[in-house]
Write a protein that holds these residues in place. Structure first.
Motif, PDB file in Angstrom:
ATOM      1  N   UNK A 117      39.806  42.724  40.880  1.00 50.76           N
ATOM      2  CA  UNK A 117      40.081  43.015  39.705  1.00 50.76           C
ATOM      3  C   UNK A 117      41.460  43.637  39.502  1.00 50.76           C
ATOM      4  N   UNK A 118      41.805  44.638  40.067  1.00 51.46           N
ATOM      5  CA  UNK A 118      43.232  45.229  39.846  1.00 51.46           C
ATOM      6  C   UNK A 118      44.254  44.245  39.909  1.00 51.46           C
ATOM      7  N   UNK A 119      44.039  43.265  41.102  1.00 46.61           N
ATOM      8  CA  UNK A 119      45.193  42.271  41.276  1.00 46.61           C
ATOM      9  C   UNK A 119      45.257  41.302  39.731  1.00 46.61           C
ATOM     10  N   UNK A 120      44.179  40.827  39.349  1.00 42.68           N
ATOM     11  CA  UNK A 120      44.064  40.137  38.241  1.00 42.68           C
ATOM     12  C   UNK A 120      44.407  40.871  36.796  1.00 42.68           C
ATOM     13  N   UNK A 121      44.261  42.156  36.811  1.00 46.36           N
ATOM     14  CA  UNK A 121      44.743  42.794  35.627  1.00 46.36           C
ATOM     15  C   UNK A 121      46.317  42.998  35.770  1.00 46.36           C
ATOM     16  N   UNK A 122      46.955  43.264  36.831  1.00 44.16           N
ATOM     17  CA  UNK A 122      48.274  43.241  37.098  1.00 44.16           C
ATOM     18  C   UNK A 122      48.813  41.775  36.769  1.00 44.16           C
TER      19      UNK A 122
END
Length: 261
Positions: free
Chosen positions: A235-240
């Motif tokens: 999730x954090x990679x995708x949000x970035x």
């Protein structure tokens, strides 16, 4: 488009109207179910139930799939009604998987996925041996058998090669990272799956490279959106990368079903 317009489009195209290779789609007043043609597990992608009808519908579906001798997953999203649907399913014997984030991004020609990535290390996987490599990777990472997944990927790649694209990154002949993408017919969404990397090879940007190669293929094929059910790690990679979280999904796995006459 705002969040609620995205959810409405996603719900219509990838839940209510979805047609999945290898499955027979059936629609009732209460559910959209997909029955495996190959003796695999089926699934319910969309439901229309309320507090008073939910238990009867759930029990009817347990009987229906039981008579077919198929296990199934009931996919619930956090915007579904009633609000306690996952709890009702749990009370009816379902096992509830950990939640995943429904992530969506709109593709545009200026997005870094389409312009800024060196993808020379990424290989498209099209043969059966490559899919065996993918399954060996998944087994090693998740410590379980993914044989059924391997059979489905190979079958879908043979039967509908332009709807499934599989990619991997090899190191000294060993597949160390892999992901795949389904291009959904009659939909503006391309759905992303996988994205697994062996622990000792993480931190090299492989997940992002596999995102980029799939984004480029989807854009080339005319798709406007990418969607993925993301783990807490992803999730954090995708949000970035510009993805938005629209909701959370829960895979609810059916109990052992007694077969009725």
């Amino acid at each position: 488009m705002d969040k609620y317009e995205w959810i409405a489009l996603f719900h219509k195209e990838l839940r209510q109207e979805a047609v999945t290779p290898g499955f027979r789609r059936e629609e009732t007043d209460h559910v959209v179910r997909h029955i495996s043609k190959f003796n695999e597990g089926g699934f319910i992608l969309s439901s229309n139930v309320n507090e008073s009808s939910a238990r009867e519908v759930i029990r009817n579906e347990l009987n229906y799939f039981g008579n077919l001798k198929q296990s199934f997953e009931w996919k619930v999203y956090s915007y579904d009604k009633p609000d306690n649907l996952t709890e009702i399913l749990k009370q009816e014997g379902f096992t509830i998987d950990n939640p995943e984030a429904l992530m969506v991004i709109k593709l545009s020609e200026s997005h870094p996925f389409l312009t800024n990535f060196d993808l020379h290390v990424v290989k498209e996987i099209t043969d059966e041996q490559g899919i065996h490599d993918v399954i060996a990777l998944e087994d090693a990472i998740w410590n379980g058998s993914h044989a059924e997944l391997g059979e489905r990927l190979w079958r879908d790649k043979q039967n509908s090669p332009d709807s499934l694209y599989i990619y991997g990154i090899y190191d000294d002949g060993q597949l160390v990272s892999a992901a795949w993408m389904y291009l959904e017919n009659t939909s503006s969404f391309a759905s992303l799956w996988g994205g697994s990397t062996l622990p000792q090879f993480r931190g090299n940007g492989y997940y992002s490279k596999l995102l980029a190669v799939r984004a480029q293929k989807a854009y080339e094929k005319g798709y406007s959106f990418l969607t993925v059910d993301a783990s807490p790690m992803s999730k954090p990679i995708l949000e970035k990368a510009g993805f938005s979280c629209l909701a959370y999904s829960y895979g609810c796995q059916s109990p052992t079903i007694p077969v009725t006459d």
